[in-house]
Design a protein around this motif. Structure first.
Motif, short mmCIF file in Angstrom:
data_model
loop_
_atom_site.label_atom_id
_atom_site.label_comp_id
_atom_site.label_asym_id
_atom_site.label_seq_id
_atom_site.Cartn_x
_atom_site.Cartn_y
_atom_site.Cartn_z
N ARG A 1 -5.76 2.76 3.37
CA ARG A 1 -5.71 1.40 3.88
C ARG A 1 -6.37 0.46 2.88
N ASP B 1 -10.01 0.99 2.63
CA ASP B 1 -10.43 2.20 1.93
C ASP B 1 -10.60 1.96 0.44
N HIS C 1 -5.26 10.14 6.95
CA HIS C 1 -4.42 8.96 7.17
C HIS C 1 -4.07 8.36 5.80
N GLN D 1 -8.60 -6.16 9.21
CA GLN D 1 -8.21 -4.77 9.42
C GLN D 1 -9.31 -4.00 10.14
N GLU E 1 -8.39 -2.58 13.93
CA GLU E 1 -8.39 -1.14 14.16
C GLU E 1 -9.63 -0.68 14.92
N LEU F 1 0.81 -1.22 0.00
CA LEU F 1 0.00 0.00 0.00
C LEU F 1 0.84 1.27 0.00
#
Length: 630
Positions: free
Chosen positions: A478, A481, A475, A452, A456, A418
């Protein structure tokens, strides 16, 4: 199955005519479907008096509906229309009685009769699925039929049938029906009757044909892959040389499968895909069952939406089988982020050529062609991004799939990890070149994204509700996302979370009890499983992790470690992989767009296939040649 569109097709669902018993026949011109009237997959299901007939308005749906409305019985669910030729009974809906069903090969001495089903084989005008039609009239020179999903045109007022097929007698008294299409291949007809005279005599094949055979080739050249190809170079790097086997003693080994066994694997792949799809539908329709899959509550509406809108959008998956002279049994369906495409579709064929192995044919020879066709039909509208983890095995896996995507005419880019991803002004994730990521094929499993969410401590409902809004993010992007943004089209679709979850195995057993391809499976340990031996599997797991094999005397045969020890478990009947010359061998078949496309074998000295288990070359040979060397 859909032929070339008619010149002036009637819109989907339009009445074309009526068959005997006043049974309506409808147009199935899918290009004209009203998406507002039929917004999802459920709207395509057709029921009569609560009995499922099939999908509107397929050929199989009409055959089942006509038999139900005129005779009161139905045939079992089948994967392909041509599978009807192998059915041996129908079920009376009112009381559940079974009535015999017999098949008559085209050219048999018993002619078709009104109410018989004419069956077409796959290929020609009816690729992949075959076709079925209902016989309504038989004359000395013709057979008249009603059918759906062929010509979407209204019947002429003076006719009461869809098509008339020529019929003639052979010198020995047989009846031959010819298709009016140049490439239509008629297998024969099936009739519900108590008289089996002139019917196909089904002889069970020699059980020895289902035992794989191990053979050895001569020493190979040191180099035999094309390292100018990025995918092949990555494979050589991963394997530390031009080799399929990791163990030196297996370098020249390969396996052989009979044609009869290959046909059975093909049939099983097609039939099981349809069964897993039905089980997925059942799970999503039954909240108390869905709860057993351990999925985030906030994600369930999205999974249901994915199933409704993207039912046919999966590219491929892999079935894992054990095959012996005792039968063919499926362990599971890796419908999400399966592996071994390149080894099956390319490397095993190159290995055979380099080693001078020319007997039979390449077991994975059609896989690449099938993948290209599947990607062509996805109609990807922009660049497709392949998302992969930073893993050497995923390097060649991603590069091979990239080559298939590009062969289909789709621009493709690989993203490893990523790092380097960003956001645009509209809240979309962009690749390192600034291009928006909107179409994705991934080697990451959907469960990785769910982990994930869990790790989180993301508020799933709030995250999913706001995720598609345009806003600046504070941020780095991820995985969630990208994969969980509603506007991003991901292959394989989100609904494969259900199909790949081991919790679907007890559901399948409940829906299809004692099916010959299934192993008895339950959410709880039963006396029957304890008596015969069983396997404990986490409902979510990969690469053979956290599996326990328990023998008949409740003794532990094998236990594997892994990262899924905290997951719920299912219990499946023990059916050991066969030991073939010191290696346990698992048969893996690939389903592309829901249909069989290639097969390979994975081998390991232990009872469980793991991520580091070898894939050795497999050849398909004629039955006689196979038995000669057994």
């Amino acid at each position: 199955m859909t032929r070339t569109p008619s010149a002036n097709p009637e819109p989907f669902g339009a009445l074309l005519g009526h068959g005997p018993g006043n049974v309506p026949i409808y147009s199935s011109d899918y290009k004209s479907v009203d998406k507002q009237a039929m917004p999802d997959r459920r709207s395509f299901k057709n029921y009569v008096n609560g009995v499922f007939m099939g999908m509107k308005w397929q050929c199989v749906e009409l055959a089942r509906r006509w038999l139900y409305m005129n005779r009161g019985y139905v045939f079992d669910d089948i994967a392909m229309a041509y599978d009807i030729f192998n059915l041996r009974h129908v079920t009376v809906v009112e009381d559940g009685r079974s009535l015999p069903l017999y098949s008559f090969r085209n050219g048999a001495k018993r002619p078709p009769e009104p109410g018989a089903l004419i069956i077409w084989n796959e290929g020609g005008d009816f690729p992949m699925t075959g076709h079925v039609a209902v016989v309504t009239e038989v004359t000395d020179t013709a057979v008249r039929i009603i059918e759906q999903n062929v010509e979407h045109v209204r019947w002429k007022e003076e006719t009461s049938w869809s098509r008339e097929l020529p019929l003639h007698r052979t010198d020995d008294g047989g009846y031959v029906v010819n298709c009016t299409f140049s490439e239509g291949i008629i297998l024969g007809w099936v009739i519900q009757t108590d008289d089996p005279t002139h019917a196909e005599v089904l002889v069970d094949p020699d059980p020895a044909l289902f035992n794989l055979s191990c053979r050895e080739a001569d020493l190979s050249p040191e180099t035999w892959l094309d390292v100018s190809s990025p995918a092949q170079a990555a494979f050589v790097k991963y394997m530390d040389g031009h080799r399929l086997a990791t163990r030196d003693e297996d370098l020249n080994r390969y396996y052989v499968m009979s044609e009869t066994a290959r046909k059975e694997v093909k049939r099983a792949t097609n039939e099981l895909h349809a069964m897993f799809m039905r089980a997925t539908d059942y799970v999503l329709d039954n909240p108390e069952v869905l709860e057993k899959f351990g999925l985030p509550e906030g994600l369930l509406p999205r999974i249901r939406q994915s199933w409704q809108n993207r039912r046919t959008h999966n590219i491929t998956g892999r079935f894992d089988f054990a095959m012996t002279d005792q039968g063919l049994k499926v362990y599971e369906y890796n419908a999400d982020s399966a592996s071994c495409y390149m080894e099956c579709g390319l490397v095993q064929g190159e290995w055979a050529r380099a080693h001078g192995v020319d007997e039979g044919r390449d077991a994975g020879g059609r896989l690449g062609e099938s993948l290209i066709k599947a990607w062509t039909e996805t109609h990807v509208e922009d660049v497709l991004h392949i998302l992969q983890d930073d893993d050497p095995e995923e390097d060649y896996h991603a590069l091979y799939m990239k080559s298939m995507v590009e062969e289909a005419g789709v621009r493709c880019k690989i993203i490893t990890g990523l790092a380097g991803l960003g956001w645009d002004a509209d809240g979309w994730v962009t690749d390192p070149d600034g291009e928006r990521i909107s179409w994705v094929w991934k080697t990451w499993a959907w469960e990785t994204a769910l982990d994930q969410l869990r790790d989180e401590a993301v508020d799933e409902v709030a995250f999913l509700a706001s995720h598609s809004q345009a806003e600046l993010r504070d941020h780095p992007p991820r995985l969630i996302d990208i994969l969980l943004r509603p506007e991003v089209m991901v292959f394989e679709p989100l609904w494969t979370l259900i199909t790949s979850n081991k919790a679907i195995l007890p559901v399948l057993w409940a829906l299809f009890p004692n099916h010959p391809y299934l192993l008895e499976s339950h959410f709880e340990l039963t006396d029957n499983l304890t008596t015969g031996g069983y396997v404990v599997k986490p409902i979510v797991g990969r690469c053979g992790g956290n599996i326990s094999l328990i023998g008949k005397d409740d003794n532990l045969l094998l236990e594997t470690g892994g990262q899924f020890a905290d997951r719920d478990q299912i219990y499946q009947a023990l059916f050991k992989l066969p030991d073939i010359d010191g290696l346990r061998v698992q048969v893996c078949s690939f389903s592309v767009d829901g249909r069989d496309a290639g097969v390979c074998v994975r081998c390991d000295p232990s009872l469980v296939i793991r991520s580091d288990s070898d894939l050795l070359a497999l050849r398909i040979v004629e039955d006689e040649a196979f038995l000669e060397k057994v």
